[in-house]
Design an enzyme around this catalytic site. Structure first.
Site, PDB file in Angstrom:
ATOM      1  N   ARG A   1       0.834  -1.207   0.000  1.00  0.00           N
ATOM      2  CA  ARG A   1       0.000   0.000   0.000  1.00  0.00           C
ATOM      3  C   ARG A   1       0.870   1.260   0.000  1.00  0.00           C
ATOM      4  O   ARG A   1       0.547   2.265  -0.650  1.00  0.00           O
ATOM      5  CB  ARG A   1      -0.922  -0.002   1.218  1.00  0.00           C
ATOM      6  CG  ARG A   1      -1.848   1.202   1.287  1.00  0.00           C
ATOM      7  CD  ARG A   1      -2.681   1.170   2.562  1.00  0.00           C
ATOM      8  NE  ARG A   1      -3.591   0.044   2.589  1.00  0.00           N
ATOM      9  CZ  ARG A   1      -4.807   0.064   2.040  1.00  0.00           C
ATOM     10  NH1 ARG A   1      -5.234   1.137   1.405  1.00  0.00           N
ATOM     11  NH2 ARG A   1      -5.587  -0.999   2.127  1.00  0.00           N
TER      12      ARG A   1
ATOM     13  N   LYS B   1      -7.450 -14.298   6.917  1.00  0.00           N
ATOM     14  CA  LYS B   1      -8.328 -15.084   7.785  1.00  0.00           C
ATOM     15  C   LYS B   1      -9.218 -14.152   8.594  1.00  0.00           C
ATOM     16  O   LYS B   1      -8.730 -13.399   9.437  1.00  0.00           O
ATOM     17  CB  LYS B   1      -7.495 -15.968   8.718  1.00  0.00           C
ATOM     18  CG  LYS B   1      -6.598 -16.950   7.973  1.00  0.00           C
ATOM     19  CD  LYS B   1      -5.647 -17.678   8.903  1.00  0.00           C
ATOM     20  CE  LYS B   1      -4.735 -18.636   8.142  1.00  0.00           C
ATOM     21  NZ  LYS B   1      -3.761 -19.316   9.023  1.00  0.00           N
TER      22      LYS B   1
ATOM     23  N   ALA C   1       4.518 -16.585   9.846  1.00  0.00           N
ATOM     24  CA  ALA C   1       5.167 -15.933   8.709  1.00  0.00           C
ATOM     25  C   ALA C   1       6.688 -16.053   8.763  1.00  0.00           C
ATOM     26  O   ALA C   1       7.330 -16.357   7.747  1.00  0.00           O
ATOM     27  CB  ALA C   1       4.747 -14.466   8.653  1.00  0.00           C
TER      28      ALA C   1
ATOM     29  N   LYS D   1     -10.383 -19.756  14.637  1.00  0.00           N
ATOM     30  CA  LYS D   1      -9.213 -20.044  15.477  1.00  0.00           C
ATOM     31  C   LYS D   1      -8.559 -18.758  15.976  1.00  0.00           C
ATOM     32  O   LYS D   1      -7.940 -18.746  17.049  1.00  0.00           O
ATOM     33  CB  LYS D   1      -8.214 -20.924  14.713  1.00  0.00           C
ATOM     34  CG  LYS D   1      -7.560 -20.290  13.503  1.00  0.00           C
ATOM     35  CD  LYS D   1      -6.279 -19.542  13.820  1.00  0.00           C
ATOM     36  CE  LYS D   1      -5.746 -18.814  12.601  1.00  0.00           C
ATOM     37  NZ  LYS D   1      -4.494 -18.076  12.909  1.00  0.00           N
TER      38      LYS D   1
ATOM     39  N   THR E   1      -1.785 -21.604  16.812  1.00  0.00           N
ATOM     40  CA  THR E   1      -1.978 -20.228  17.248  1.00  0.00           C
ATOM     41  C   THR E   1      -2.407 -20.117  18.705  1.00  0.00           C
ATOM     42  O   THR E   1      -2.347 -19.038  19.281  1.00  0.00           O
ATOM     43  CB  THR E   1      -3.004 -19.505  16.358  1.00  0.00           C
ATOM     44  OG1 THR E   1      -4.199 -20.269  16.297  1.00  0.00           O
ATOM     45  CG2 THR E   1      -2.476 -19.306  14.970  1.00  0.00           C
TER      46      THR E   1
ATOM     47  N   ARG F   1      -0.224 -13.240  16.838  1.00  0.00           N
ATOM     48  CA  ARG F   1      -0.660 -11.910  17.259  1.00  0.00           C
ATOM     49  C   ARG F   1      -1.906 -12.001  18.133  1.00  0.00           C
ATOM     50  O   ARG F   1      -2.072 -11.233  19.077  1.00  0.00           O
ATOM     51  CB  ARG F   1      -0.927 -11.039  16.030  1.00  0.00           C
ATOM     52  CG  ARG F   1       0.313 -10.743  15.208  1.00  0.00           C
ATOM     53  CD  ARG F   1       0.027  -9.740  14.110  1.00  0.00           C
ATOM     54  NE  ARG F   1      -0.876 -10.274  13.102  1.00  0.00           N
ATOM     55  CZ  ARG F   1      -0.482 -10.842  11.961  1.00  0.00           C
ATOM     56  NH1 ARG F   1       0.795 -10.957  11.715  1.00  0.00           N
ATOM     57  NH2 ARG F   1      -1.364 -11.271  11.082  1.00  0.00           N
ATOM     58  N   ASN F   2      -2.794 -12.936  17.799  1.00  0.00           N
ATOM     59  CA  ASN F   2      -4.023 -13.076  18.581  1.00  0.00           C
ATOM     60  C   ASN F   2      -3.733 -13.614  19.979  1.00  0.00           C
ATOM     61  O   ASN F   2      -4.287 -13.125  20.965  1.00  0.00           O
ATOM     62  CB  ASN F   2      -5.000 -13.990  17.833  1.00  0.00           C
ATOM     63  CG  ASN F   2      -5.477 -13.375  16.536  1.00  0.00           C
ATOM     64  OD1 ASN F   2      -6.297 -12.470  16.524  1.00  0.00           O
ATOM     65  ND2 ASN F   2      -4.942 -13.845  15.418  1.00  0.00           N
TER      66      ASN F   2
ATOM     67  N   VAL G   1      -2.086  -6.484  12.806  1.00  0.00           N
ATOM     68  CA  VAL G   1      -3.506  -6.722  13.036  1.00  0.00           C
ATOM     69  C   VAL G   1      -3.721  -8.061  13.730  1.00  0.00           C
ATOM     70  O   VAL G   1      -3.239  -9.091  13.280  1.00  0.00           O
ATOM     71  CB  VAL G   1      -4.264  -6.697  11.695  1.00  0.00           C
ATOM     72  CG1 VAL G   1      -5.742  -6.986  11.918  1.00  0.00           C
ATOM     73  CG2 VAL G   1      -4.085  -5.344  11.011  1.00  0.00           C
TER      74      VAL G   1
END
Length: 329
Positions: free
Chosen positions: A31, A101, A133, A185, A242, A249-250, A273
């Site tokens: 972006r 996701k 990642a 998830k 995860t 991150r979550n 995010v």
């Protein structure tokens, strides 16, 4: 086949690095023009994947028009921005491979519905599975589900161009199942992070993963997903990964909530995010609409609204005793 990646966050950059690992040319859309320039001149993405030295066959651009000239495009924009980015594209490749996701807030659309509404002439597939990642970028082994709405014909067309020795896709035609596994998830990973932040122990986390998977399965089957899809890489496999590491991150967001940090401050301060925070409210709404019991997902939603984590956990533990396999949850 000319392959590109739409989105230069951590996951998009890692996928570009993976596809380029055999020397293939990859076009990566960012972006920000400044980020595209850094990737092209320094072979780095310091903001999102700072430890990776990017392959010389990756070329970054901030021009959406260039992406329309590709044969296949991995779509890796944040789920809540996918619709806007696709809407801005002047044209589309034949194959869109969705790698984001989540569920779109406000509309309740799965990502494949967002893509179909914006690119009705493209064939849609979903790539999902247990992948961090930084590991994929480093060339460590990973396996994923590649669910193709176009069936085996589409699989035969695109799978050879994204499979690599250390990156193995498995075929499915259950696009809905692949998407629901990845979306749900993320919310459950927040819950497991809270358990870790409250120091409730490994027993509690294992129980939460199992009961959370039951919620995923109920929700998925109600929306037309197949149970065998959700027992695979894109469901149970991704859930276990995860829910077990601060590389998620979550999970990290949930851990911080459990340690007493405020949801409002955490969401305002996060550069990357945590999609589960956006998915939880719409998932609660969809579950209520379909009459599906998802108490863990509802608890995460309460936490994100600012409820005290200890009280939320007490509420979960005080639920009525019942049979484990009872369909009502």
């Amino acid at each position: 086949m000319k392959v590109g990646v739409l989105g230069a966050g951590a996951w998009g950059t890692a996928l570009a690095q993976m596809v380029a690992s055999d020397g293939s040319e990859v076009l990566l859309w960012a972006r920000e023009a400044q980020l595209a320039e850094e990737i092209n001149t320094q072979r780095r993405n310091s903001a999102y994947l700072p430890d990776a030295k990017l392959a010389v066959s990756i070329r970054a651009t901030d021009d959406l028009g260039e992406m329309a000239q590709l044969d296949a495009m991995l779509v890796v924009t944040p789920a809540q921005h996918m619709g806007g980015v696709l809407e801005a594209m002047p044209a589309f490749p034949r194959d869109l491979i969705l790698c984001s996701k989540g569920i779109e807030a406000g509309t309740g659309r799965l990502m494949n519905h967002v893509a179909r509404d914006n690119a009705p002439e493209s064939d849609i597939s979903v790539l999902s599975g247990p992948t961090f990642a930084h590991e994929v970028a480093a060339g460590l082994p990973a396996a994923v589900t590649l669910a193709c709405s176009g069936g085996e014909e589409q699989w035969d067309r695109i799978a050879p161009h994204i499979a690599r020795p250390a990156f193995r896709p498995y075929y499915s035609d259950d696009v809905t199942g692949a998407e629901i596994g990845g979306a749900v998830k993320n919310v459950l990973a927040i819950a497991c992070g809270v358990v870790d932040g409250l120091q409730l122990g490994q027993n509690a986390r294992a129980a939460l993963i199992a009961r959370g998977y039951a919620e995923m399965l109920r929700f998925g089957e109600a929306l037309g997903a197949r149970a065998e899809t959700l027992t695979g890489l894109c469901g149970l496999g991704d859930l276990v990964l995860t829910c077990s590491s601060t590389s998620s991150r979550n999970f990290s967001l949930g851990k911080a909530l459990g340690e007493g940090q405020s949801a409002e401050a955490l969401m305002a301060d996060r550069r990357t995010v945590a999609e589960g925070a956006h998915t939880a409210p719409v998932l609660v709404e969809l579950a209520a609409r379909h009459g599906i019991a998802m108490p863990i997902v509802a608890a995460v939603y309460d936490l994100l609204k600012g409820d005290d984590p200890s009280q939320v956990v007490k509420g979960i533990l005080a639920r009525p005793l019942k049979a484990e396999q009872e369909s009502a949850g």
